[in-house]
Each structure stands twice: as C-alpha cells, then as structure tokens.
Motif scaffolding. Sequence first.
Motif, PDB file in Angstrom:
ATOM      1  N   VAL A  29       0.859  -1.180   0.000  1.00 52.51           N
ATOM      2  CA  VAL A  29       0.000   0.000   0.000  1.00 52.51           C
ATOM      3  C   VAL A  29       0.897   1.231   0.000  1.00 52.51           C
ATOM      4  O   VAL A  29       1.802   1.348   0.835  1.00 52.51           O
ATOM      5  CB  VAL A  29      -0.918  -0.006   1.252  1.00 52.51           C
ATOM      6  CG1 VAL A  29      -1.744   1.257   1.307  1.00 52.51           C
ATOM      7  CG2 VAL A  29      -1.799  -1.237   1.248  1.00 52.51           C
ATOM      8  N   PRO A  30       0.638   2.202  -0.909  1.00 55.47           N
ATOM      9  CA  PRO A  30       1.452   3.424  -0.925  1.00 55.47           C
ATOM     10  C   PRO A  30       1.025   4.348   0.219  1.00 55.47           C
ATOM     11  O   PRO A  30       0.094   5.154   0.075  1.00 55.47           O
ATOM     12  CB  PRO A  30       1.160   4.029  -2.300  1.00 55.47           C
ATOM     13  CG  PRO A  30      -0.159   3.472  -2.693  1.00 55.47           C
ATOM     14  CD  PRO A  30      -0.271   2.138  -2.036  1.00 55.47           C
ATOM     15  N   TRP A  31       1.681   4.213   1.370  1.00 55.39           N
ATOM     16  CA  TRP A  31       1.286   4.971   2.555  1.00 55.39           C
ATOM     17  C   TRP A  31       1.450   6.468   2.383  1.00 55.39           C
ATOM     18  O   TRP A  31       0.719   7.249   2.985  1.00 55.39           O
ATOM     19  CB  TRP A  31       2.073   4.482   3.766  1.00 55.39           C
ATOM     20  CG  TRP A  31       1.639   3.109   4.182  1.00 55.39           C
ATOM     21  CD1 TRP A  31       2.317   1.952   4.005  1.00 55.39           C
ATOM     22  CD2 TRP A  31       0.404   2.771   4.793  1.00 55.39           C
ATOM     23  NE1 TRP A  31       1.585   0.880   4.471  1.00 55.39           N
ATOM     24  CE2 TRP A  31       0.377   1.386   4.974  1.00 55.39           C
ATOM     25  CE3 TRP A  31      -0.705   3.487   5.212  1.00 55.39           C
ATOM     26  CZ2 TRP A  31      -0.680   0.714   5.534  1.00 55.39           C
ATOM     27  CZ3 TRP A  31      -1.764   2.806   5.788  1.00 55.39           C
ATOM     28  CH2 TRP A  31      -1.746   1.448   5.941  1.00 55.39           C
ATOM     29  N   GLY A  32       2.350   6.900   1.556  1.00 55.11           N
ATOM     30  CA  GLY A  32       2.526   8.332   1.324  1.00 55.11           C
ATOM     31  C   GLY A  32       1.277   8.957   0.711  1.00 55.11           C
ATOM     32  O   GLY A  32       0.830  10.038   1.107  1.00 55.11           O
ATOM     33  N   ILE A  33       0.671   8.249  -0.231  1.00 53.74           N
ATOM     34  CA  ILE A  33      -0.539   8.770  -0.885  1.00 53.74           C
ATOM     35  C   ILE A  33      -1.713   8.742   0.084  1.00 53.74           C
ATOM     36  O   ILE A  33      -2.540   9.651   0.108  1.00 53.74           O
ATOM     37  CB  ILE A  33      -0.831   7.962  -2.163  1.00 53.74           C
ATOM     38  CG1 ILE A  33       0.277   8.204  -3.182  1.00 53.74           C
ATOM     39  CG2 ILE A  33      -2.185   8.320  -2.738  1.00 53.74           C
ATOM     40  CD1 ILE A  33       0.143   7.391  -4.445  1.00 53.74           C
ATOM     41  N   VAL A  34      -1.817   7.722   0.916  1.00 51.12           N
ATOM     42  CA  VAL A  34      -2.909   7.633   1.897  1.00 51.12           C
ATOM     43  C   VAL A  34      -2.818   8.793   2.883  1.00 51.12           C
ATOM     44  O   VAL A  34      -3.814   9.442   3.200  1.00 51.12           O
ATOM     45  CB  VAL A  34      -2.866   6.268   2.622  1.00 51.12           C
ATOM     46  CG1 VAL A  34      -3.864   6.243   3.764  1.00 51.12           C
ATOM     47  CG2 VAL A  34      -3.143   5.137   1.649  1.00 51.12           C
ATOM     48  N   VAL A  35      -1.607   9.084   3.375  1.00 51.46           N
ATOM     49  CA  VAL A  35      -1.426  10.184   4.325  1.00 51.46           C
ATOM     50  C   VAL A  35      -1.767  11.511   3.659  1.00 51.46           C
ATOM     51  O   VAL A  35      -2.426  12.377   4.258  1.00 51.46           O
ATOM     52  CB  VAL A  35       0.024  10.179   4.883  1.00 51.46           C
ATOM     53  CG1 VAL A  35       0.310  11.427   5.681  1.00 51.46           C
ATOM     54  CG2 VAL A  35       0.246   8.927   5.727  1.00 51.46           C
ATOM     55  N   LEU A  36      -1.337  11.700   2.419  1.00 47.29           N
ATOM     56  CA  LEU A  36      -1.643  12.934   1.692  1.00 47.29           C
ATOM     57  C   LEU A  36      -3.151  13.095   1.506  1.00 47.29           C
ATOM     58  O   LEU A  36      -3.692  14.195   1.675  1.00 47.29           O
ATOM     59  CB  LEU A  36      -0.934  12.915   0.329  1.00 47.29           C
ATOM     60  CG  LEU A  36      -1.149  14.149  -0.538  1.00 47.29           C
ATOM     61  CD1 LEU A  36      -0.552  15.379   0.133  1.00 47.29           C
ATOM     62  CD2 LEU A  36      -0.544  13.942  -1.910  1.00 47.29           C
ATOM     63  N   ALA A  37      -3.875  12.026   1.215  1.00 51.02           N
ATOM     64  CA  ALA A  37      -5.325  12.095   1.045  1.00 51.02           C
ATOM     65  C   ALA A  37      -6.005  12.487   2.348  1.00 51.02           C
ATOM     66  O   ALA A  37      -6.945  13.296   2.357  1.00 51.02           O
ATOM     67  CB  ALA A  37      -5.854  10.759   0.537  1.00 51.02           C
ATOM     68  N   ILE A  38      -5.549  11.946   3.473  1.00 51.94           N
ATOM     69  CA  ILE A  38      -6.139  12.289   4.776  1.00 51.94           C
ATOM     70  C   ILE A  38      -5.902  13.750   5.088  1.00 51.94           C
ATOM     71  O   ILE A  38      -6.797  14.460   5.563  1.00 51.94           O
ATOM     72  CB  ILE A  38      -5.579  11.356   5.877  1.00 51.94           C
ATOM     73  CG1 ILE A  38      -6.088   9.926   5.642  1.00 51.94           C
ATOM     74  CG2 ILE A  38      -5.971  11.851   7.259  1.00 51.94           C
ATOM     75  CD1 ILE A  38      -5.457   8.888   6.548  1.00 51.94           C
ATOM     76  N   ILE A  39      -4.710  14.259   4.811  1.00 45.01           N
ATOM     77  CA  ILE A  39      -4.397  15.676   5.068  1.00 45.01           C
ATOM     78  C   ILE A  39      -5.281  16.567   4.203  1.00 45.01           C
ATOM     79  O   ILE A  39      -5.806  17.591   4.675  1.00 45.01           O
ATOM     80  CB  ILE A  39      -2.895  15.948   4.825  1.00 45.01           C
ATOM     81  CG1 ILE A  39      -2.066  15.253   5.909  1.00 45.01           C
ATOM     82  CG2 ILE A  39      -2.603  17.432   4.802  1.00 45.01           C
ATOM     83  CD1 ILE A  39      -0.567  15.300   5.652  1.00 45.01           C
ATOM     84  N   LEU A  40      -5.491  16.192   2.939  1.00 42.17           N
ATOM     85  CA  LEU A  40      -6.340  17.001   2.061  1.00 42.17           C
ATOM     86  C   LEU A  40      -7.787  17.010   2.532  1.00 42.17           C
ATOM     87  O   LEU A  40      -8.458  18.037   2.473  1.00 42.17           O
ATOM     88  CB  LEU A  40      -6.244  16.481   0.627  1.00 42.17           C
ATOM     89  CG  LEU A  40      -4.935  16.786  -0.108  1.00 42.17           C
ATOM     90  CD1 LEU A  40      -4.943  16.132  -1.483  1.00 42.17           C
ATOM     91  CD2 LEU A  40      -4.739  18.283  -0.241  1.00 42.17           C
ATOM     92  N   VAL A  41      -8.305  15.893   3.006  1.00 40.72           N
ATOM     93  CA  VAL A  41      -9.679  15.851   3.505  1.00 40.72           C
ATOM     94  C   VAL A  41      -9.829  16.741   4.732  1.00 40.72           C
ATOM     95  O   VAL A  41     -10.801  17.483   4.872  1.00 40.72           O
ATOM     96  CB  VAL A  41     -10.088  14.387   3.810  1.00 40.72           C
ATOM     97  CG1 VAL A  41     -11.397  14.335   4.578  1.00 40.72           C
ATOM     98  CG2 VAL A  41     -10.194  13.590   2.525  1.00 40.72           C
ATOM     99  N   ILE A  42      -8.852  16.704   5.639  1.00 38.04           N
ATOM    100  CA  ILE A  42      -8.906  17.550   6.844  1.00 38.04           C
ATOM    101  C   ILE A  42      -8.837  19.016   6.452  1.00 38.04           C
ATOM    102  O   ILE A  42      -9.569  19.857   6.995  1.00 38.04           O
ATOM    103  CB  ILE A  42      -7.772  17.162   7.817  1.00 38.04           C
ATOM    104  CG1 ILE A  42      -8.046  15.771   8.405  1.00 38.04           C
ATOM    105  CG2 ILE A  42      -7.631  18.186   8.936  1.00 38.04           C
ATOM    106  CD1 ILE A  42      -6.892  15.198   9.212  1.00 38.04           C
TER     107      ILE A  42
END
Length: 183
Positions: A29-42
């Motif tokens: 799983v590309p964890w960098g993209i998951v973290v970036l998506a969570i930051i954008l939603v917040i």
Amino acid sequence: MDYANRKRPPQRKPRSANKGKKQAPQRQVPWGIVVLAIILVIALIAGLRFIAGGNPEAPLQSTQDVPASTPEMQAEPMPEKPEERWQYIEELENLEVEVDVPERELGPPKLMQCGSFRQRADAERLKAAIAMQGLESEIYPSNGGTWYRVVLGPYETKRAAEADRHTLQRASIHGCQIWNWNL
C-alpha cells in the motif's frame, strides 16, 4: 464462423524463469498517498468551516440562554415615516418639450413586381391570386410584348409596400421585389 460453439483455445502454462523460487510479493500500500489524502480531507473540512463562519473551538450557544426582554431593554417606538415629497412632479407639470423633427423626404414611388412571364395567361393567373388577397395588380407588357410583368403599386413609402408583400407571403405568393421604378 460459429462463435457460440467454438472451442476455447487450450490454456498455456506461464513460463517461469525461476521455477523453484517464490512468486513476487503482493504490491504494498502506498502509505505516502494515503497520508496525503487524509491531510487534504482535513484541510477541506477546515476550509469549509472557515467559509461558513464557524469557529471550531467556540461552543455553540443555545437559544434557551437568551433572556427575555425586559421593559428597560425595549426601545422607544420608531417615529412615523415622513411623507415623501417629489419635487420633479411639480417642476415638470409646466414644462414643454420641443423636438425638431425633420420632414421626411419621399423618394421615388415604389413598385412591387411579383412575377414576369412569357405567356399572358400565366400573368393573368398570378394577378387573380393577388386579387384573392384583396390587392390590385396590373400587367405590363415589356420588351416589345414578349414578357408580361405583374406589378403592384405605386406606393409612396417602402413600409406600405412591405405590408402588402407580407400579405402575399402569407398566401404563399413569394418572390415579390420592391423597386424604385417609374412607369
């Protein structure tokens, strides 16, 4: 070719260069993209709250905390609305507007030609169709009597000629042209 009853080709076994080794591990799983998506939603949620004017730290006030109005808090009644006075009505009653309208120059008389025929019978047929619309037309021989023109008019203004042309168009008589002619 019958595609419904066609046999499937035999399946080939995949060639493997590493017959004795394990297959490649599953993709991580590309964890960098998951973290970036969570930051954008917040950030999106915070931006929407900021636009709405809400302060996320401020507690919500309930409507029950508002005290009832007391006699000291009530203001005096508003004064009555003053009567509006329009000055321009009185000023314009006695004024006159002068407009210089130039005389309309009448050009040459207008004639409307609705057809030109080699046979007089064809011209008579068109003249009868025009007469059925309540308009009067004339047949003028031209070019030494070899052509017969069906003409309406003369009209003083082009507007009057246009009105008759529209009457004829509603009756499916098309092709009438307005000209500055003198007969």
